[in-house]
Write a protein that holds these residues in place. Sequence first.
Motif, PDB file in Angstrom:
ATOM      1  N   GLY A 196     -10.318  78.738 -96.703  1.00 13.27           N
ATOM      2  CA  GLY A 196      -9.746  79.499 -95.603  1.00 13.27           C
ATOM      3  C   GLY A 196     -10.619  80.675 -95.206  1.00 13.27           C
ATOM      4  O   GLY A 196     -10.761  80.992 -94.015  1.00 13.27           O
ATOM      5  N   ARG A 212     -13.217  80.156 -92.698  1.00 11.31           N
ATOM      6  CA  ARG A 212     -12.728  80.057 -91.314  1.00 11.31           C
ATOM      7  C   ARG A 212     -12.099  81.369 -90.852  1.00 11.31           C
ATOM      8  O   ARG A 212     -11.358  81.404 -89.885  1.00 11.31           O
ATOM      9  CB  ARG A 212     -11.690  78.935 -91.215  1.00 11.31           C
ATOM     10  N   HIS A 229      -5.895  77.752 -92.903  1.00 11.97           N
ATOM     11  CA  HIS A 229      -6.046  78.744 -91.838  1.00 11.97           C
ATOM     12  C   HIS A 229      -5.253  78.365 -90.580  1.00 11.97           C
ATOM     13  O   HIS A 229      -5.378  79.012 -89.548  1.00 11.97           O
ATOM     14  CB  HIS A 229      -7.530  78.937 -91.494  1.00 11.97           C
ATOM     15  N   ARG A 230      -4.420  77.306 -90.687  1.00 15.65           N
ATOM     16  CA  ARG A 230      -3.550  76.837 -89.604  1.00 15.65           C
ATOM     17  C   ARG A 230      -4.352  76.538 -88.330  1.00 15.65           C
ATOM     18  O   ARG A 230      -4.131  77.150 -87.283  1.00 15.65           O
ATOM     19  CB  ARG A 230      -2.433  77.850 -89.340  1.00 15.65           C
ATOM     20  N   GLU A 257      -4.468  86.703 -98.001  1.00 12.62           N
ATOM     21  CA  GLU A 257      -3.563  85.816 -97.277  1.00 12.62           C
ATOM     22  C   GLU A 257      -3.829  84.361 -97.649  1.00 12.62           C
ATOM     23  O   GLU A 257      -2.893  83.563 -97.758  1.00 12.62           O
ATOM     24  CB  GLU A 257      -3.724  86.011 -95.763  1.00 12.62           C
ATOM     25  N   GLY A 258      -5.090  84.034 -97.876  1.00 12.25           N
ATOM     26  CA  GLY A 258      -5.428  82.673 -98.281  1.00 12.25           C
ATOM     27  C   GLY A 258      -4.812  82.321 -99.630  1.00 12.25           C
ATOM     28  O   GLY A 258      -4.293  81.223 -99.811  1.00 12.25           O
ATOM     29  N   ASP A 300     -13.738  77.892 -85.866  1.00 10.62           N
ATOM     30  CA  ASP A 300     -12.721  78.603 -86.636  1.00 10.62           C
ATOM     31  C   ASP A 300     -11.319  78.083 -86.355  1.00 10.62           C
ATOM     32  O   ASP A 300     -10.376  78.407 -87.084  1.00 10.62           O
ATOM     33  CB  ASP A 300     -12.775  80.098 -86.344  1.00 10.62           C
ATOM     34  N   ARG A 301     -11.168  77.271 -85.313  1.00  3.70           N
ATOM     35  CA  ARG A 301      -9.861  76.721 -84.950  1.00  3.70           C
ATOM     36  C   ARG A 301      -9.732  75.261 -85.394  1.00  3.70           C
ATOM     37  O   ARG A 301      -8.784  74.582 -85.030  1.00  3.70           O
ATOM     38  CB  ARG A 301      -9.651  76.823 -83.442  1.00  3.70           C
ATOM     39  N   LEU A 339     -10.004  83.534 -92.584  1.00  4.04           N
ATOM     40  CA  LEU A 339      -8.750  83.965 -93.179  1.00  4.04           C
ATOM     41  C   LEU A 339      -9.034  84.957 -94.305  1.00  4.04           C
ATOM     42  O   LEU A 339      -9.957  84.756 -95.093  1.00  4.04           O
ATOM     43  CB  LEU A 339      -7.989  82.750 -93.718  1.00  4.04           C
ATOM     44  N   SER A 340      -8.226  86.009 -94.400  1.00  4.97           N
ATOM     45  CA  SER A 340      -8.454  86.991 -95.461  1.00  4.97           C
ATOM     46  C   SER A 340      -8.195  86.364 -96.820  1.00  4.97           C
ATOM     47  O   SER A 340      -7.387  85.440 -96.955  1.00  4.97           O
ATOM     48  CB  SER A 340      -7.548  88.210 -95.264  1.00  4.97           C
ATOM     49  N   ARG A 363      -0.959  81.900 -99.093  1.00  2.87           N
ATOM     50  CA  ARG A 363      -0.636  80.622 -98.465  1.00  2.87           C
ATOM     51  C   ARG A 363      -0.922  79.454 -99.414  1.00  2.87           C
ATOM     52  O   ARG A 363      -0.174  78.470 -99.443  1.00  2.87           O
ATOM     53  CB  ARG A 363      -1.449  80.438 -97.178  1.00  2.87           C
TER      54      ARG A 363
END
Length: 316
Positions: A110, A113, A160-161, A119-120, A85-86, A115-116, A123
């Motif tokens: 995203g 991994r 997802h940064r 929010e995805g 996930d990272r 991410l909601s 972004r």
Amino acid sequence: MLTIQGMTAGNQEWAVTAAGLVKRFEDRRVVDGIDLMVPRGAIYGVLGPNGAGKTTTLRMLLGIIEPDEGARTLLGEASPRDASDRVGYLPEERGLYPAMKAREAIAFMGALRGLSWSEGRRRAATMLEEAGLGHAIDEKVRKLSKGMAQIVQLLGSVVHRPDLIVLDEPFSGLDPVNQEKLEALIVAERDRGATILFSTHVMAHAERLCDRLAIIAGGKRRFEGTVDEARGTLPAQVHYQPQRPDPALAALLPADARGEGEGWRFTLPPGGIEPVLVRLIAADHGIAGLTIERPGLHEAFVRIVGGRAATGEAAA
């Protein structure tokens, strides 16, 4: 605990480590004992000609396939999947759902991994605008050009940064404009604090981007270090232009000097250029022009892997 060259891989200084990775397909060792240590926060290139084992190495590091021998860590985890996930991953084989809109495709990647969805999408819209693709936010993937679709997939890999971004031949098939966009995005992600690990067989991108790099060929690591250290494996070349052409001055030049028009080219001597210039000036040949040229990464790459193995790079 994995140790490579006396350095502990569990140390937070390293984003990725590998020791003695081996992968066989049938009776062929595609990867043959590769060691890597990728510093956190760096742009690290894995360079090599086509078929060198780059993709197989990346897939082992990510846990997509298991090595037959050796060990690796990913963001401090002995099992790469524990860090998935990272991680952001752009595979060599591109693939997006063609019926999805660009923003939704990025948000979907995203969500895989953690991410909601909301929010995805937020972004994704921002990232598309910043990449110059704001006009394509609600465009279906099937209607995007190949380069635009590739940028969309890359944005989906980093939405997802992630702490680590792995890109397999990311520049393949991109036109110069989109290559510049991709390079800018890679630098921006590094500046954000991410570690970038990418493979390529085109030296120009590595020369501009890499903090460190590894060169592999035939499944083996042939070099590891900085771009300058790679270039330093070849001596600099001197081009000297006398004030007056005179074949007799060859006796004052290094043994490998060869004529080029009205000038001469030779390898920079270990003692530097100054003793040569003193001799030339004392003999009244003078200096009409003098340049010292450092070899590029392409020349160093050919030297390190061998001209025959580098054929794929030279043609790219």
